[in-house]
Write a protein that holds these residues in place. Structure first.
Motif, PDB file in Angstrom:
ATOM      1  N   TYR A 132       0.609  -1.301   0.009  1.00  0.00           N
ATOM      2  CA  TYR A 132       0.093   0.013  -0.202  1.00  0.00           C
ATOM      3  C   TYR A 132       0.960   1.228   0.007  1.00  0.00           C
ATOM      4  O   TYR A 132       0.738   2.112  -0.947  1.00  0.00           O
ATOM      5  CB  TYR A 132      -0.881   0.120   1.240  1.00  0.00           C
ATOM      6  CG  TYR A 132      -1.877   1.362   1.202  1.00  0.00           C
ATOM      7  CD1 TYR A 132      -3.018   1.459   0.491  1.00  0.00           C
ATOM      8  CD2 TYR A 132      -1.436   2.289   2.032  1.00  0.00           C
ATOM      9  CE1 TYR A 132      -3.669   2.796   0.834  1.00  0.00           C
ATOM     10  CE2 TYR A 132      -2.044   3.641   2.190  1.00  0.00           C
ATOM     11  CZ  TYR A 132      -3.308   3.827   1.369  1.00  0.00           C
ATOM     12  OH  TYR A 132      -4.085   4.795   1.499  1.00  0.00           O
ATOM     13  N   GLY A 133       1.811   1.344   1.024  1.00  0.00           N
ATOM     14  CA  GLY A 133       2.543   2.559   0.909  1.00  0.00           C
ATOM     15  C   GLY A 133       3.716   2.559   0.508  1.00  0.00           C
ATOM     16  O   GLY A 133       4.569   3.672   0.269  1.00  0.00           O
ATOM     17  N   GLY A 134       4.302   1.619  -0.261  1.00  0.00           N
ATOM     18  CA  GLY A 134       5.615   1.738  -0.903  1.00  0.00           C
ATOM     19  C   GLY A 134       6.682   0.988  -0.118  1.00  0.00           C
ATOM     20  O   GLY A 134       6.540   0.962   1.249  1.00  0.00           O
ATOM     21  N   PHE A 135       7.966   0.987  -0.692  1.00  0.00           N
ATOM     22  CA  PHE A 135       9.080   0.714   0.403  1.00  0.00           C
ATOM     23  C   PHE A 135       9.827   1.725   0.889  1.00  0.00           C
ATOM     24  O   PHE A 135       9.762   3.192   0.196  1.00  0.00           O
ATOM     25  CB  PHE A 135      10.053  -0.007  -0.918  1.00  0.00           C
ATOM     26  CG  PHE A 135      11.262  -0.559  -0.011  1.00  0.00           C
ATOM     27  CD1 PHE A 135      11.266  -1.396   0.633  1.00  0.00           C
ATOM     28  CD2 PHE A 135      12.488   0.183  -0.594  1.00  0.00           C
ATOM     29  CE1 PHE A 135      12.539  -1.945   1.392  1.00  0.00           C
ATOM     30  CE2 PHE A 135      13.693  -0.500   0.157  1.00  0.00           C
ATOM     31  CZ  PHE A 135      13.658  -1.607   1.050  1.00  0.00           C
ATOM     32  N   ASN A 136      10.358   1.768   2.062  1.00  0.00           N
ATOM     33  CA  ASN A 136      11.028   2.828   2.764  1.00  0.00           C
ATOM     34  C   ASN A 136      12.434   2.302   3.179  1.00  0.00           C
ATOM     35  O   ASN A 136      12.432   1.434   3.938  1.00  0.00           O
ATOM     36  CB  ASN A 136      10.125   3.299   3.821  1.00  0.00           C
ATOM     37  CG  ASN A 136      10.713   4.419   4.596  1.00  0.00           C
ATOM     38  OD1 ASN A 136      11.375   5.498   3.853  1.00  0.00           O
ATOM     39  ND2 ASN A 136      10.618   4.632   5.942  1.00  0.00           N
ATOM     40  N   LEU A 137      13.584   3.117   2.697  1.00  0.00           N
ATOM     41  CA  LEU A 137      14.724   2.679   3.034  1.00  0.00           C
ATOM     42  C   LEU A 137      15.721   3.978   3.243  1.00  0.00           C
ATOM     43  O   LEU A 137      15.469   4.995   2.843  1.00  0.00           O
ATOM     44  CB  LEU A 137      15.308   1.844   1.800  1.00  0.00           C
ATOM     45  CG  LEU A 137      17.026   1.612   1.880  1.00  0.00           C
ATOM     46  CD1 LEU A 137      17.339   0.376   3.019  1.00  0.00           C
ATOM     47  CD2 LEU A 137      17.396   1.114   0.585  1.00  0.00           C
ATOM     48  N   ASP A 138      16.568   3.663   4.393  1.00  0.00           N
ATOM     49  CA  ASP A 138      17.535   4.742   4.695  1.00  0.00           C
ATOM     50  C   ASP A 138      18.789   4.214   4.674  1.00  0.00           C
ATOM     51  O   ASP A 138      19.219   3.669   5.790  1.00  0.00           O
ATOM     52  CB  ASP A 138      17.130   5.461   6.032  1.00  0.00           C
ATOM     53  CG  ASP A 138      18.105   6.877   6.421  1.00  0.00           C
ATOM     54  OD1 ASP A 138      18.812   7.191   5.406  1.00  0.00           O
ATOM     55  OD2 ASP A 138      18.010   7.063   7.678  1.00  0.00           O
ATOM     56  N   SER A 139      19.569   4.065   3.606  1.00  0.00           N
ATOM     57  CA  SER A 139      20.967   3.324   3.464  1.00  0.00           C
ATOM     58  C   SER A 139      22.029   4.249   3.751  1.00  0.00           C
ATOM     59  O   SER A 139      23.258   3.810   3.821  1.00  0.00           O
ATOM     60  CB  SER A 139      20.816   2.731   2.272  1.00  0.00           C
ATOM     61  OG  SER A 139      21.012   3.658   1.278  1.00  0.00           O
ATOM     62  N   GLY A 140      21.693   5.591   3.551  1.00  0.00           N
ATOM     63  CA  GLY A 140      22.875   6.519   3.636  1.00  0.00           C
ATOM     64  C   GLY A 140      23.361   6.903   2.396  1.00  0.00           C
ATOM     65  O   GLY A 140      24.034   7.765   2.141  1.00  0.00           O
TER      66      GLY A 140
END
Length: 311
Positions: A132-140
């Motif tokens: 529903y909301g999509g992918f969320n990533l904080d890889s730098g």
């Protein structure tokens, strides 16, 4: 861009490919098979041209540090192996077996969620929420985060609204008789497949110019041209193929269209500057016209009724 358009036209998961096949009432697999006769030669022509031009550049002129940085970030963040390709391979295999596209693609999404849980260490509820909301990533890595932080139903609402409005616009034009006037005007000048192909390409291009969106072009072009294909007993697969080339491949050539705006903002290059280098697109347009006037790879049908629905 040439490579992206080539891949898009041969993907059963592509929104434009599915929409064109549906509006032309052609099975998605048959539509892609028809496109092969245009896309593959166009890729060879444009690939050869790009290779010859690329010989003028040395390796010192190319900076691969960004590519290496992104590949390193992907390896550090995700588990990468051939197993990750299985969901996509299963979906493509099912579509190749002519299974219904909607449940097949939904099944592929389910496989993606399962794979994220078992192989990427993602919590199942979180993985399910990406639908529903999509992918969320904080890889730098800012570029990779910007590339991957998207998807889900919410990201599709804009495209879906354009499609709904495009269908409504087409229905309105049909209700007030505009489409019939256009069809009648085309009919007087279309007497062979070559003229039919050129008219389809122009319809797709000007639908992008005035409709400002690829989806509008892919909806209106089959509606305007389908009766001429039936009248000349030309298979609907040719209608879908010509619509795809005239609608999708010219969208990036219009500065104010959805494709043109996206490409210009993504690459930081104005449309009119990259336009002369859309060699695959121009090659495909030339091949469609050549096939039409030489009756090459043109399939006929004795039936004047539409082909079976894409479903």
């Amino acid at each position: 861009m040439s490579g992206a358009y080539f891949g898009d036209k041969l993907s059963p998961l592509s929104d434009s490919t599915v929409l064109t096949a549906s509006m032309s009432r052609v099975n998605i697999v048959e539509h892609i098979k028809s496109l092969l006769y245009v896309s593959v030669p166009a890729l060879v022509i444009s690939g050869t041209a790009f290779t010859l031009v690329g010989l003028n550049y040395t390796s010192e002129s190319i900076d691969l540090s960004r590519v290496e940085s992104i590949m390193g970030a992907i390896s550090d963040t995700f588990s990468v192996s051939w197993v990750m390709l299985l969901p996509a391979a299963i979906v493509i295999g099912l579509l190749a077996m002519k299974k219904p596209p909607v449940p097949t693609i939904a099944f592929g999404s389910l496989l993606g969620i399962i794979w994220a849980f078992f192989f990427q260490g993602t919590d199942f509820i979180t993985a399910l929420g990406t639908a529903y909301g999509g992918f969320n990533l904080d890889s730098g890595n800012a570029f990779m985060d910007d590339l991957l932080n998207r998807g889900g139903i919410t990201s599709m609402t804009g495209s879906v609204m354009v499609i709904i409005l495009g269908l409504g616009f087409g229905g309105l034009l049909n209700h007030i008789g505009v489409l019939q006037v256009l069809v009648d005007s085309f009919t007087r000048f279309i007497n062979n497949v070559g003229q039919l192909s050129v008219a389809t390409l122009l319809t797709g291009f000007f639908s992008n110019v005035f409709g400002c969106a690829m989806y509008v072009s892919l909806i209106l072009t089959p509606k305007i041209m389908e009766k001429n294909y039936d009248r000349l007993k030309v298979d609907r697969r040719i209608l879908s193929r010509n619509t795809e080339v005239g609608g999708t491949l010219t969208s990036g050539m219009v500065p104010w269209s959805d494709n043109g705006i996206f490409m210009a903002s993504m690459f930081g290059v104005p449309v009119l500057q990259y336009l002369p280098f859309l060699w695959l697109n121009f090659a495909a347009i030339g091949l469609v016209i050549l096939y039409g006037y030489t009756n090459t790879f043109i399939w006929r049908t004795e039936a004047t009724t539409p082909q079976p629905n894409a479903e």
